[in-house]
Design an enzyme around this catalytic site. Structure first.
Site, PDB file in Angstrom:
ATOM      1  N   SER A 140       0.871  -1.188   0.000  1.00  0.00           N
ATOM      2  CA  SER A 140       0.000   0.000   0.000  1.00  0.00           C
ATOM      3  C   SER A 140       0.896   1.222   0.000  1.00  0.00           C
ATOM      4  CB  SER A 140      -0.858   0.002   1.272  1.00  0.00           C
ATOM      5  OG  SER A 140      -1.522   1.255   1.434  1.00  0.00           O
ATOM      6  N   TYR A 153      -1.671  -1.157  10.364  1.00  0.00           N
ATOM      7  CA  TYR A 153      -1.767  -1.282   8.900  1.00  0.00           C
ATOM      8  C   TYR A 153      -0.461  -0.818   8.231  1.00  0.00           C
ATOM      9  CZ  TYR A 153      -3.900  -1.085   4.232  1.00  0.00           C
ATOM     10  OH  TYR A 153      -4.194  -1.282   2.902  1.00  0.00           O
TER      11      TYR A 153
HETATM   12  P1  NAD Z   1     -11.623  -5.605   0.108  1.00  0.00           P
HETATM   13  O1  NAD Z   1     -11.989  -5.563   1.543  1.00  0.00           O
HETATM   14  O2  NAD Z   1     -12.625  -5.224  -0.922  1.00  0.00           O
HETATM   15  O3  NAD Z   1     -11.020  -7.031  -0.276  1.00  0.00           O
HETATM   16  C1  NAD Z   1     -10.140  -7.718   0.571  1.00  0.00           C
HETATM   17  C2  NAD Z   1     -10.466  -9.193   0.513  1.00  0.00           C
HETATM   18  O4  NAD Z   1      -9.533  -9.898   1.325  1.00  0.00           O
HETATM   19  C3  NAD Z   1     -11.872  -9.487   1.064  1.00  0.00           C
HETATM   20  O5  NAD Z   1     -12.616 -10.266   0.141  1.00  0.00           O
HETATM   21  C4  NAD Z   1     -11.583 -10.250   2.346  1.00  0.00           C
HETATM   22  O6  NAD Z   1     -12.559 -11.234   2.658  1.00  0.00           O
HETATM   23  C5  NAD Z   1     -10.238 -10.893   2.012  1.00  0.00           C
HETATM   24  N1  NAD Z   1      -9.572 -11.316   3.234  1.00  0.00           N
HETATM   25  C6  NAD Z   1      -9.445 -10.630   4.398  1.00  0.00           C
HETATM   26  N2  NAD Z   1      -8.825 -11.380   5.320  1.00  0.00           N
HETATM   27  C7  NAD Z   1      -8.555 -12.582   4.737  1.00  0.00           C
HETATM   28  C8  NAD Z   1      -7.943 -13.771   5.183  1.00  0.00           C
HETATM   29  N3  NAD Z   1      -7.490 -13.896   6.441  1.00  0.00           N
HETATM   30  N4  NAD Z   1      -7.827 -14.806   4.316  1.00  0.00           N
HETATM   31  C9  NAD Z   1      -8.301 -14.696   3.051  1.00  0.00           C
HETATM   32  N5  NAD Z   1      -8.901 -13.591   2.576  1.00  0.00           N
HETATM   33  C10 NAD Z   1      -9.031 -12.538   3.415  1.00  0.00           C
HETATM   34  O7  NAD Z   1     -10.362  -4.638  -0.007  1.00  0.00           O
HETATM   35  P2  NAD Z   1      -9.423  -4.231  -1.238  1.00  0.00           P
HETATM   36  O8  NAD Z   1      -9.377  -2.758  -1.226  1.00  0.00           O
HETATM   37  O9  NAD Z   1      -9.758  -4.965  -2.481  1.00  0.00           O
HETATM   38  O10 NAD Z   1      -8.035  -4.755  -0.642  1.00  0.00           O
HETATM   39  C11 NAD Z   1      -7.175  -5.661  -1.311  1.00  0.00           C
HETATM   40  C12 NAD Z   1      -5.767  -5.387  -0.858  1.00  0.00           C
HETATM   41  O11 NAD Z   1      -5.400  -4.085  -1.288  1.00  0.00           O
HETATM   42  C13 NAD Z   1      -5.568  -5.415   0.662  1.00  0.00           C
HETATM   43  O12 NAD Z   1      -4.336  -6.031   0.965  1.00  0.00           O
HETATM   44  C14 NAD Z   1      -5.514  -3.937   1.021  1.00  0.00           C
HETATM   45  O13 NAD Z   1      -4.791  -3.720   2.208  1.00  0.00           O
HETATM   46  C15 NAD Z   1      -4.827  -3.383  -0.202  1.00  0.00           C
HETATM   47  N6  NAD Z   1      -5.005  -1.961  -0.416  1.00  0.00           N
HETATM   48  C16 NAD Z   1      -6.219  -1.409  -0.641  1.00  0.00           C
HETATM   49  C17 NAD Z   1      -6.314  -0.051  -0.853  1.00  0.00           C
HETATM   50  C18 NAD Z   1      -7.624   0.625  -1.112  1.00  0.00           C
HETATM   51  O14 NAD Z   1      -7.654   1.866  -1.138  1.00  0.00           O
HETATM   52  N7  NAD Z   1      -8.713  -0.084  -1.336  1.00  0.00           N
HETATM   53  C19 NAD Z   1      -5.170   0.751  -0.838  1.00  0.00           C
HETATM   54  C20 NAD Z   1      -3.946   0.160  -0.621  1.00  0.00           C
HETATM   55  C21 NAD Z   1      -3.859  -1.212  -0.415  1.00  0.00           C
END
Ligand code: NAD
Length: 249
Positions: A140, A153
Site C-alpha cells: 500500500s 496497517y
Molecule cells: P476488500 O476488503 O474489498 O477485499 C479484501 C479481501 O480480502 C476481502 O474479500 C476479504 O474477505 C479478504 N480477506 C481478508 N482477510 C482474509 C484472510 N485472512 N484470508 C483470506 N482472505 C481474506 O479490499 P481491497 O481494497 O480490495 O483490498 C485488497 C488489498 O489491497 C488489501 O491487501 C488492502 O490492504 C490493499 N489496499 C487497498 C487499498 C484501497 O484503497 N482499497 C489501498 C492500498 C492497499
C-alpha cells in the site's frame, strides 16, 4: 493470444475489490485462476469466470494449514503455479497509537504480513518445481508513508515491502520474480468501510489524490497483470505505486 496463456494463478482476497478484479482480468488474459478468500465470496468470482478457467477455495491466508492445502489443491487441480497474487488484507480499526488495541495490532499483522509470508513460504517451492514464476504482494502507499491512526496497517504494509525485497533477492537466480504493489486510495469495499459514517472522509480521500479521484480496482489489477506476465521479465524486488500521484507529494 492472452498475456497469461498457459499460466496458473492464485489470487487471494478474490471475493472482493482488487482481488476480484485481478482474478477476472487474469482469466480474461488466459490464466487458470484459483480464487481464494475467507468469506465464501470467492465462489461468486469463480462462477463469474466459469468452471473451465477458475476454481474457488475457502482459505484463511493467516493459517498455515489453509495456505499449505491451497498449494496442494492447486497442484492437484492444475499441476503447477506460475503466478501468486498475495492480495488479501484488512484495514483494522483506526486509533491513535497509544489507544490502538493490542489484539487488533496482532490481528492486522497476522493477516497482512504473516499471511503474505505464508503465501511465499508455501508457494515458492511449488513454483520452483516448474522453473519459477511471479509473485505479487499487495502492500500500500501506507507501506511507504505514514498514516495517523493506522499504526498496525502501516507496519504490516511496510513489512510486506521488506519481505518482497528479501524473497526477490533469494530467488532472483532461480526464475522467481517478487514484486509489491502499493495502491493509493482505491474505491473498494475496504475504503467504503473506512469512510462509512464520516461525511467528509470520502471528499478528503479524494482530495488526497493528485489526480482528483479515487482509483478503480481494475487500474490496480492492470499493474498486477503486467507483473504477472512475462512483459515484466526484468522487474523484481520493486515496490510500485499505483496511486494517482499520492506518494509524489
Ligand atoms: P476488500 O476488503 O474489498 O477485499 C479484501 C479481501 O480480502 C476481502 O474479500 C476479504 O474477505 C479478504 N480477506 C481478508 N482477510 C482474509 C484472510 N485472512 N484470508 C483470506 N482472505 C481474506 O479490499 P481491497 O481494497 O480490495 O483490498 C485488497 C488489498 O489491497 C488489501 O491487501 C488492502 O490492504 C490493499 N489496499 C487497498 C487499498 C484501497 O484503497 N482499497 C489501498 C492500498 C492497499
Amino acid at each position: 493470444m492472452g498475456r497469461l496463456d498457459g499460466k496458473v494463478a492464485i489470487v487471494t482476497g478474490a471475493g472482493s475489490g482488487i482481488g476480484k478484479a485481478a482474478a477476472k482480468l487474469f482469466a480474461a488474459e488466459g490464466a487458470k485462476v484459483v480464487c481464494a478468500d475467507v468469506t465464501g465470496a470467492e465462489a461468486a468470482t469463480a462462477t463469474e469466470i466459469g468452471p473451465a478457467q477458475a476454481a474457488a477455495m475457502t482459505v484463511d491466508v493467516s493459517k498455515a494449514a489453509d495456505v499449505r492445502e491451497m498449494m496442494e489443491r492447486t497442484k492437484a487441480l492444475y499441476g503447477r503455479l506460475d503466478v501468486l497474487f498475495n492480495n488479501a488484507g484488512i484495514e483494522g480499526t483506526p486509533a491513535p497509537t497509544p489507544d490502538y488495541e493490542e489484539e487488533e495490532f496482532h490481528r492486522v499483522m497476522h493477516v497482512n504480513a504473516f499471511g503474505v509470508f505464508l503465501g511465499m513460504k508455501y508457494g515458492i517451492p511449488l513454483m520452483l518445481e516448474t522453473g519459477g514464476g511471479s509473485i505479487i504482494n499487495t502492500a500500500s502507499v501506507a507501506g511507504l508513508v505514514g498514516f495517523p491512526g493506522l499504526v498496525a496497517y502501516t507496519a504490516s504494509k511496510g513489512a510486506v515491502i521488506q519481505m518482497t525485497k528479501t524473497a526477490a533477492l533469494e530467488f532472483a537466480a532461480q526464475g522467481i520474480r517478487v514484486n509489491a504493489i502499493c495502491p493509493g486510495v482505491i474505491r473498494t469495499p475496504m475504503v467504503e468501510r473506512f469512510t462509512a459514517g464520516q461525511p467528509d472522509a470520502e471528499a478528503q480521500l479524494t482530495m488526497a489524490e493528485p489526480v482528483g479521484r479515487m482509483g478503480t480496482p481494475e487500474e490496480v489489477a492492470a499493474l498486477a497483470l503486467f507483473l504477472a506476465s512475462d512483459e515484466s521479465s526484468f522487474v523484481t524486488g520493486a515496490a510500485l505505486p499505483v496511486d494517482g500521484g499520492f506518494v509524489a507529494r
